[in-house]
Design a protein around this motif. Structure first.
Motif, PDB file in Angstrom:
ATOM      1  N   GLN A   1       2.381   8.731   3.168  1.00  0.00           N
ATOM      2  CA  GLN A   1       3.771   8.509   2.799  1.00  0.00           C
ATOM      3  C   GLN A   1       4.066   7.013   2.916  1.00  0.00           C
ATOM      4  OE1 GLN A   1       6.262  11.053   5.192  1.00  0.00           O
ATOM      5  NE2 GLN A   1       5.776  12.871   3.980  1.00  0.00           N
ATOM      6  N   ILE A   2       4.492   6.437   1.799  1.00  0.00           N
ATOM      7  CA  ILE A   2       4.716   4.998   1.741  1.00  0.00           C
ATOM      8  C   ILE A   2       6.196   4.743   1.555  1.00  0.00           C
ATOM      9  CG2 ILE A   2       4.131   2.880   0.504  1.00  0.00           C
ATOM     10  CD1 ILE A   2       1.637   4.433  -0.529  1.00  0.00           C
ATOM     11  N   GLY A   3       6.797   3.941   2.439  1.00  0.00           N
ATOM     12  CA  GLY A   3       8.223   3.672   2.387  1.00  0.00           C
ATOM     13  C   GLY A   3       8.593   2.629   1.349  1.00  0.00           C
ATOM     14  N   ILE A   4       9.821   2.703   0.900  1.00  0.00           N
ATOM     15  CA  ILE A   4      10.315   1.792  -0.131  1.00  0.00           C
ATOM     16  C   ILE A   4      10.252   0.335   0.297  1.00  0.00           C
ATOM     17  CG2 ILE A   4      12.721   2.028   0.673  1.00  0.00           C
ATOM     18  CD1 ILE A   4      13.607   1.741  -2.234  1.00  0.00           C
ATOM     19  N   ASP A   5      10.394   0.066   1.605  1.00  0.00           N
ATOM     20  CA  ASP A   5      10.421  -1.319   2.074  1.00  0.00           C
ATOM     21  C   ASP A   5       9.041  -1.952   2.152  1.00  0.00           C
ATOM     22  OD1 ASP A   5      13.185  -1.457   2.264  1.00  0.00           O
ATOM     23  OD2 ASP A   5      13.207  -0.619   4.285  1.00  0.00           O
TER      24      ASP A   5
ATOM     25  N   ARG B   1      10.648  -0.397  -6.653  1.00  0.00           N
ATOM     26  CA  ARG B   1      11.646   0.181  -5.746  1.00  0.00           C
ATOM     27  C   ARG B   1      12.528   1.202  -6.473  1.00  0.00           C
ATOM     28  NH1 ARG B   1      12.559  -2.521  -0.827  1.00  0.00           N
ATOM     29  NH2 ARG B   1      14.739  -1.875  -0.827  1.00  0.00           N
ATOM     30  N   SER B   2      12.743   0.997  -7.770  1.00  0.00           N
ATOM     31  CA  SER B   2      13.539   1.957  -8.532  1.00  0.00           C
ATOM     32  C   SER B   2      12.813   3.296  -8.664  1.00  0.00           C
ATOM     33  CB  SER B   2      13.861   1.389  -9.917  1.00  0.00           C
ATOM     34  OG  SER B   2      12.693   1.301 -10.723  1.00  0.00           O
ATOM     35  N   ILE B   3      11.476   3.271  -8.640  1.00  0.00           N
ATOM     36  CA  ILE B   3      10.703   4.517  -8.673  1.00  0.00           C
ATOM     37  C   ILE B   3      10.992   5.348  -7.424  1.00  0.00           C
ATOM     38  CG2 ILE B   3       8.366   5.475  -8.604  1.00  0.00           C
ATOM     39  CD1 ILE B   3       7.463   3.102 -10.305  1.00  0.00           C
ATOM     40  N   PHE B   4      11.073   4.685  -6.284  1.00  0.00           N
ATOM     41  CA  PHE B   4      11.404   5.371  -5.030  1.00  0.00           C
ATOM     42  C   PHE B   4      12.809   5.969  -5.108  1.00  0.00           C
ATOM     43  CE2 PHE B   4       7.880   2.849  -3.798  1.00  0.00           C
ATOM     44  CZ  PHE B   4       7.343   3.390  -2.635  1.00  0.00           C
ATOM     45  N   ALA B   5      13.734   5.155  -5.629  1.00  0.00           N
ATOM     46  CA  ALA B   5      15.128   5.601  -5.699  1.00  0.00           C
ATOM     47  C   ALA B   5      15.276   6.799  -6.621  1.00  0.00           C
ATOM     48  CB  ALA B   5      16.015   4.450  -6.177  1.00  0.00           C
ATOM     49  N   SER B   6      14.572   6.789  -7.747  1.00  0.00           N
ATOM     50  CA  SER B   6      14.686   7.906  -8.690  1.00  0.00           C
ATOM     51  C   SER B   6      14.049   9.169  -8.140  1.00  0.00           C
ATOM     52  CB  SER B   6      14.027   7.530 -10.028  1.00  0.00           C
ATOM     53  OG  SER B   6      12.635   7.293  -9.859  1.00  0.00           O
ATOM     54  N   GLY B   7      13.011   8.993  -7.312  1.00  0.00           N
ATOM     55  CA  GLY B   7      12.375  10.172  -6.705  1.00  0.00           C
ATOM     56  C   GLY B   7      13.261  10.837  -5.678  1.00  0.00           C
TER      57      GLY B   7
ATOM     58  N   ILE C   1       5.029  -8.424  -5.239  1.00  0.00           N
ATOM     59  CA  ILE C   1       5.058  -6.961  -5.319  1.00  0.00           C
ATOM     60  C   ILE C   1       5.289  -6.336  -3.957  1.00  0.00           C
ATOM     61  CG2 ILE C   1       3.729  -4.890  -5.865  1.00  0.00           C
ATOM     62  CD1 ILE C   1       2.257  -6.475  -7.989  1.00  0.00           C
ATOM     63  N   PHE C   2       4.526  -6.795  -2.965  1.00  0.00           N
ATOM     64  CA  PHE C   2       4.512  -6.131  -1.662  1.00  0.00           C
ATOM     65  C   PHE C   2       5.294  -6.907  -0.606  1.00  0.00           C
ATOM     66  CE2 PHE C   2       0.738  -4.610  -3.858  1.00  0.00           C
ATOM     67  CZ  PHE C   2       0.762  -3.254  -3.580  1.00  0.00           C
ATOM     68  N   ASN C   3       5.701  -6.169   0.399  1.00  0.00           N
ATOM     69  CA  ASN C   3       6.328  -6.745   1.583  1.00  0.00           C
ATOM     70  C   ASN C   3       5.492  -6.353   2.796  1.00  0.00           C
ATOM     71  OD1 ASN C   3       8.259  -8.016   3.212  1.00  0.00           O
ATOM     72  ND2 ASN C   3       9.444  -6.132   3.443  1.00  0.00           N
ATOM     73  N   LEU C   4       4.182  -6.623   2.699  1.00  0.00           N
ATOM     74  CA  LEU C   4       3.221  -6.171   3.697  1.00  0.00           C
ATOM     75  C   LEU C   4       2.194  -7.265   3.980  1.00  0.00           C
ATOM     76  CD1 LEU C   4       2.439  -2.612   2.245  1.00  0.00           C
ATOM     77  CD2 LEU C   4       3.808  -3.085   4.289  1.00  0.00           C
ATOM     78  N   SER C   5       1.435  -7.055   5.053  1.00  0.00           N
ATOM     79  CA  SER C   5       0.322  -7.951   5.355  1.00  0.00           C
ATOM     80  C   SER C   5      -0.814  -7.682   4.371  1.00  0.00           C
ATOM     81  CB  SER C   5      -0.174  -7.707   6.783  1.00  0.00           C
ATOM     82  OG  SER C   5      -0.719  -6.394   6.900  1.00  0.00           O
ATOM     83  N   VAL C   6      -1.778  -8.592   4.326  1.00  0.00           N
ATOM     84  CA  VAL C   6      -2.902  -8.468   3.397  1.00  0.00           C
ATOM     85  C   VAL C   6      -3.658  -7.160   3.616  1.00  0.00           C
ATOM     86  CG1 VAL C   6      -5.134  -9.446   2.765  1.00  0.00           C
ATOM     87  CG2 VAL C   6      -3.182 -10.959   3.111  1.00  0.00           C
ATOM     88  N   HIS C   7      -3.963  -6.845   4.864  1.00  0.00           N
ATOM     89  CA  HIS C   7      -4.737  -5.628   5.173  1.00  0.00           C
ATOM     90  C   HIS C   7      -4.004  -4.376   4.708  1.00  0.00           C
ATOM     91  CE1 HIS C   7      -7.210  -2.724   7.272  1.00  0.00           C
ATOM     92  NE2 HIS C   7      -6.128  -2.260   7.878  1.00  0.00           N
ATOM     93  N   LYS C   8      -2.712  -4.310   4.945  1.00  0.00           N
ATOM     94  CA  LYS C   8      -1.950  -3.119   4.568  1.00  0.00           C
ATOM     95  C   LYS C   8      -1.768  -3.014   3.059  1.00  0.00           C
ATOM     96  CE  LYS C   8       0.464  -2.355   8.928  1.00  0.00           C
ATOM     97  NZ  LYS C   8       1.771  -2.207   9.608  1.00  0.00           N
TER      98      LYS C   8
END
Length: 221
Positions: free
Chosen positions: A2-6, A14-20, A87-94
């Protein structure tokens, strides 16, 4: 997973998350009760996997690139997604972890795109670069050298058509400093030209054409 919108910055994703509209706990960041994308849910919108795979398809594993491909243009896909794409708001590994999970129906986990360094094969295509890159086949360093030392006004390093499209784009935002900054026009000349004048104190008188205002500037050369 499960991957969060943030986990994402990209507005379209992010709109894909919102529409789901599915809410749950993010396995990547640990956030609870957030909009999620469930990679195990067959009903999840497949657009996310398609969008990410389109980005991956742009890159070619090192072993499949021409032998003369520039080594400095090679990097691991997760590093490229972290530094070159918003695209991402994550570290390189994640980032790598999420991409593998989302795109597993399209890319195998042991795919070369995840194991080797990758590059843009079209960087070796001269015709493509001339048609699609603002700097054509040149680099910023060569462009600067050209306008400083060869020809300031008629450089052939710039694709003027593409540059015009960029300036005409409503999404272009030029960041201009709010601070009061004074800029000076100058030329690069050989040392011998100004050798005798170096460090001489000079007074320049600038007079407006109407003759009403007289300004005296003191400059060091």
């Amino acid at each position: 997973m499960q991957i969060g919108i943030d986990c994402f910055e990209d507005v379209e994703i992010r709109s894909i998350f919102a529409s789901g509209g599915k809410v749950g706990n993010c396995d990547v960041t640990g956030q609870k009760d957030v909009l999620i994308y469930d990679t195990l849910d067959e009903n999840s919108n497949a657009d996310l996997a398609v969008l990410l795979s389109e980005v991956l398809d742009v890159y070619t594993p090192e072993s499949e690139l021409p032998s003369d491909f520039p080594p400095m243009c090679l990097a691991y896909i997760e590093d490229i997604l972290f530094s070159d794409w918003s695209i991402f708001n994550l570290s390189v590994h994640k980032i790598k972890q999420v991409v593998i999970e989302v795109c597993k129906s399209i890319y195998a986990e042991n795919s070369l795109v995840f194991k080797e360094k990758v590059g843009l094969e079209r960087l070796c295509d001269s015709n493509f670069l001339r048609r699609n890159c603002i700097m054509k086949e040149s680099s910023w360093k060569r462009f600067m050298s050209s306008i400083k030392n060869i020809n300031r006004f008629h450089s052939n390093h710039i694709n003027l058509g593409l540059l015009q499209k960029l300036f005409d784009s409503p999404s272009l935002q030029l960041l201009i400093s709010k601070k009061s900054v004074t800029y000076y026009r100058a030329r690069i000349s050989g040392e011998k030209v100004y050798l005798k004048m170096k460090w001489d104190l000079r007074r320049l008188v600038l007079q407006r054409l109407d003759g009403l205002i007289l300004k005296v500037l003191v400059v060091y050369i």
